[in-house]
Design a protein around this motif. Sequence first.
Motif, PDB file in Angstrom:
ATOM      1  N   LYS A  86      -6.557  29.478  40.084  1.00 12.16           N
ATOM      2  CA  LYS A  86      -6.998  30.362  41.014  1.00 12.16           C
ATOM      3  C   LYS A  86      -5.898  31.187  41.685  1.00 12.16           C
ATOM      4  N   LEU A  87      -6.181  32.362  42.160  1.00  6.66           N
ATOM      5  CA  LEU A  87      -5.383  33.405  42.872  1.00  6.66           C
ATOM      6  C   LEU A  87      -5.176  32.687  44.207  1.00  6.66           C
ATOM      7  N   SER A  88      -3.744  32.705  44.539  1.00  9.46           N
ATOM      8  CA  SER A  88      -3.346  32.125  46.068  1.00  9.46           C
ATOM      9  C   SER A  88      -2.593  33.024  46.591  1.00  9.46           C
ATOM     10  N   LYS A  89      -2.256  32.955  47.916  1.00 10.06           N
ATOM     11  CA  LYS A  89      -1.367  33.569  48.573  1.00 10.06           C
ATOM     12  C   LYS A  89       0.149  33.393  48.195  1.00 10.06           C
ATOM     13  N   ARG A  90       0.530  32.261  47.434  1.00  6.96           N
ATOM     14  CA  ARG A  90       1.851  32.210  46.909  1.00  6.96           C
ATOM     15  C   ARG A  90       1.938  33.160  45.839  1.00  6.96           C
ATOM     16  N   ASP A  91       0.817  33.507  44.923  1.00  7.43           N
ATOM     17  CA  ASP A  91       0.764  34.534  43.854  1.00  7.43           C
ATOM     18  C   ASP A  91       1.264  35.610  44.424  1.00  7.43           C
ATOM     19  N   GLY A  92       0.845  36.049  45.794  1.00  6.94           N
ATOM     20  CA  GLY A  92       0.928  37.313  46.261  1.00  6.94           C
ATOM     21  C   GLY A  92       2.546  37.731  46.424  1.00  6.94           C
ATOM     22  N   ALA A  93       3.097  36.097  47.120  1.00  4.85           N
ATOM     23  CA  ALA A  93       4.494  36.337  47.727  1.00  4.85           C
ATOM     24  C   ALA A  93       5.384  36.461  46.376  1.00  4.85           C
ATOM     25  N   LYS A  94       5.024  35.729  45.328  1.00  2.00           N
ATOM     26  CA  LYS A  94       5.697  35.834  44.216  1.00  2.00           C
ATOM     27  C   LYS A  94       5.733  37.173  43.363  1.00  2.00           C
ATOM     28  N   PHE A  95       4.499  37.698  43.049  1.00  2.70           N
ATOM     29  CA  PHE A  95       4.379  38.992  42.362  1.00  2.70           C
ATOM     30  C   PHE A  95       4.470  40.248  43.149  1.00  2.70           C
ATOM     31  N   GLY A  96       4.531  40.087  44.601  1.00  3.02           N
ATOM     32  CA  GLY A  96       4.838  41.361  45.678  1.00  3.02           C
ATOM     33  C   GLY A  96       3.460  42.276  45.856  1.00  3.02           C
ATOM     34  N   PHE A  97       2.238  41.479  45.836  1.00  6.70           N
ATOM     35  CA  PHE A  97       1.057  42.250  46.252  1.00  6.70           C
ATOM     36  C   PHE A  97       0.505  41.551  47.379  1.00  6.70           C
ATOM     37  N   PRO A  98      -0.655  42.077  48.074  1.00  5.94           N
ATOM     38  CA  PRO A  98      -1.156  41.135  49.106  1.00  5.94           C
ATOM     39  C   PRO A  98      -2.473  40.511  48.545  1.00  5.94           C
ATOM     40  N   VAL A  99      -2.849  39.452  49.024  1.00  8.90           N
ATOM     41  CA  VAL A  99      -4.237  38.666  48.825  1.00  8.90           C
ATOM     42  C   VAL A  99      -5.052  38.550  49.895  1.00  8.90           C
ATOM     43  N   PHE A 100      -4.614  39.121  51.073  1.00  4.23           N
ATOM     44  CA  PHE A 100      -5.495  39.112  52.321  1.00  4.23           C
ATOM     45  C   PHE A 100      -5.802  40.720  52.510  1.00  4.23           C
ATOM     46  N   PRO A 101      -6.995  40.836  53.077  1.00  4.66           N
ATOM     47  CA  PRO A 101      -7.265  42.217  53.435  1.00  4.66           C
ATOM     48  C   PRO A 101      -6.461  42.822  54.466  1.00  4.66           C
ATOM     49  N   LEU A 102      -6.070  42.004  55.733  1.00  2.00           N
ATOM     50  CA  LEU A 102      -5.174  42.564  56.798  1.00  2.00           C
ATOM     51  C   LEU A 102      -4.235  41.615  56.912  1.00  2.00           C
ATOM     52  N   GLN A 103      -3.095  41.949  57.471  1.00  2.00           N
ATOM     53  CA  GLN A 103      -1.848  41.378  57.640  1.00  2.00           C
ATOM     54  C   GLN A 103      -2.108  40.235  58.543  1.00  2.00           C
ATOM     55  N   TRP A 104      -1.454  39.042  58.057  1.00  2.00           N
ATOM     56  CA  TRP A 104      -1.756  37.801  58.580  1.00  2.00           C
ATOM     57  C   TRP A 104      -0.326  37.029  58.998  1.00  2.00           C
ATOM     58  N   GLU A 105      -0.368  36.317  60.041  1.00  2.00           N
ATOM     59  CA  GLU A 105       0.883  35.649  60.303  1.00  2.00           C
ATOM     60  C   GLU A 105       0.421  34.197  60.286  1.00  2.00           C
ATOM     61  N   GLU A 106       0.699  33.305  59.263  1.00  2.00           N
ATOM     62  CA  GLU A 106       0.551  32.032  59.162  1.00  2.00           C
ATOM     63  C   GLU A 106       1.187  30.919  59.963  1.00  2.00           C
ATOM     64  N   PRO A 107       0.522  30.317  60.887  1.00  2.00           N
ATOM     65  CA  PRO A 107       0.795  29.575  61.846  1.00  2.00           C
ATOM     66  C   PRO A 107       1.750  28.055  61.017  1.00  2.00           C
ATOM     67  N   SER A 108       1.382  27.769  59.850  1.00  2.00           N
ATOM     68  CA  SER A 108       1.859  26.559  59.345  1.00  2.00           C
ATOM     69  C   SER A 108       3.200  26.679  58.850  1.00  2.00           C
ATOM     70  N   ASP A 109       3.604  28.013  58.305  1.00  2.00           N
ATOM     71  CA  ASP A 109       4.974  28.554  57.887  1.00  2.00           C
ATOM     72  C   ASP A 109       5.844  29.293  58.367  1.00  2.00           C
ATOM     73  N   GLY A 110       4.891  29.960  59.257  1.00  2.00           N
ATOM     74  CA  GLY A 110       5.610  31.144  60.280  1.00  2.00           C
ATOM     75  C   GLY A 110       5.933  32.398  59.469  1.00  2.00           C
ATOM     76  N   ASN A 111       5.300  32.403  58.067  1.00  2.00           N
ATOM     77  CA  ASN A 111       5.567  33.519  57.113  1.00  2.00           C
ATOM     78  C   ASN A 111       4.545  34.593  57.824  1.00  2.00           C
ATOM     79  N   THR A 112       4.853  36.037  57.585  1.00  2.00           N
ATOM     80  CA  THR A 112       3.905  36.905  57.673  1.00  2.00           C
ATOM     81  C   THR A 112       3.542  37.552  56.489  1.00  2.00           C
ATOM     82  N   TYR A 113       2.463  37.702  55.993  1.00  2.00           N
ATOM     83  CA  TYR A 113       1.849  38.196  54.767  1.00  2.00           C
ATOM     84  C   TYR A 113       1.134  39.368  54.936  1.00  2.00           C
ATOM     85  N   LYS A 114       1.721  40.483  54.256  1.00  2.00           N
ATOM     86  CA  LYS A 114       1.096  41.765  54.298  1.00  2.00           C
ATOM     87  C   LYS A 114      -0.184  41.714  53.693  1.00  2.00           C
TER      88      LYS A 114
END
Length: 513
Positions: free
Chosen positions: A264-292
């Motif tokens: 299954k496609l995950s947010k880690r795949d997005g980070a690994k391959f350099g593409f978004p997996v969320f519609p809007l930018q998201w700041e993840e409270p659990s790891d402090g990362n910002t996902y485009k």
Amino acid sequence: MNKQKVRVRFAPSPTGALHIGGVRTALYNYLFAKQNGGNFILRIEDTDQTRFVEGAEEYIKKSLDWIGITPDEGPEQGGDYGPYRQSDRKSLYKKYADQLVEKGHAYYAFDSPDDLTQLREEYEKERKISFKYDATVRYQLKNSLNLSPEEVSTLIEQEVPYVVRMFIPEDDEVIFSDLIRDDVRFDTNELDDKVILKADGMPTYHLANIVDDYLMEISHVIRGEEWLSSTGHHVLLYKMLGWTERMPQFAHLPLLLKPEGGGKLSKRDGAKFGFPVFPLQWEEPSDGNTYKGFREAGILPEALANFIALLGWSPGNDQEIFSVEDLVKVFSLEQISKSGARFDYDKALWFNQQYIIHSDTQSLLSYIEDYFPNISGLASKEYLSKVLELYKERIHTILEFPDQALPFFSEEFEYDTKQIKKRYKPENHELYLDLFETINNTDPFEQRSIKSNVESFISEKETKFGVVLPILRLAIAGILQGPDLFAMMEVIGKEKTRKRLDRSLPIFQELKN
């Protein structure tokens, strides 16, 4: 198909950002509802308070709004079947849990989490199989099946924490028809006694979604494949509650898979391959990362809707470009694949490019103004529109525009000296100067007349386009890549063109010397 009015729901949990797979689920529900003259409902399933994430519900609503999926009923819209947030419906669920206990379809379980953890570890160590709270162990544990009514009453009066579990019948089979997967069967001996009411009085997903779907008169449950394994329990709950006549039809969607498949496609795949997996930018409270998000990546919402609609669904022909209105007309649950769909970001970029090409320039201009207010402050809307029109077929995302179009907004661009050295020929220096003069003398300074004069110049000088045009483009823009050179000069204007030609002369003169 049920004769009742089509009513579907998208029921996300506010435990984090809305994944692109969730957006696809929402879109399919929306398309099915609109195609059948039905209602699309947004229901927030926030019964798991331990995983609740502040801001997640608002993020979900903003994401749906951005992509153009507007609920007919929901927390914001209201409706006759509210409340549309499960935490606001808490008092409803205990009533039905108690009914199930009274009918013998459920029971109270007083086992503490620590007791179950210890039992699970011992059980798996001895038997080498996973522990399940089911018919094989239910009569050995601390629950109302083994305790007297008096003991149960005493424990409840003493406020000893308890949960309510389903009583799964033995040696039976659960069968239901899935609109995508045909008949699905479950052996009840393989099903565990799911918790349906937690110790805090909140229902689990299994009870809450059944009660809410029934009370909200949901006709079709269209959800992800990951819920297929739970549907056996859900069908049993409909039977136990006597609601089979109003049980919705089920459709379980295939997974969105990693680009290379195999999961299954995950947010880690997005980070690994350099593409978004969320519609809007998201700041993840659990790891402090910002996902485009896709929006921040310059993807248009209409293009994203088109792209994800085809991840698992096919119109049955070669057509690929669909507006949401088109999708409403042709969408069909029966044409959804049973197998997972690989996520191909390059294909998403292709869709986005098609939408940019065919979009009205003025509508695209609003994106430019939102994304790049600094550029908007450098030029008039009329000028921006002219520049954007030249680049519509050259960019895949809105984000590419400022870098590619830099020569239109700055006189301080750098020259590609490597290309200049490669293209400049000292013996043609006078030819370049004559060409520059021809352009400076062009009037009116429009694409057609500039091109005509250059063509005449090349003919008179008995030279070739490949000899002079690269030098001309390098003088005007500093690089060889770009839109039509003559259209570019018209947009820049005669005065700026002349200044750029003059600015490039010392560079060419130095090479000549």
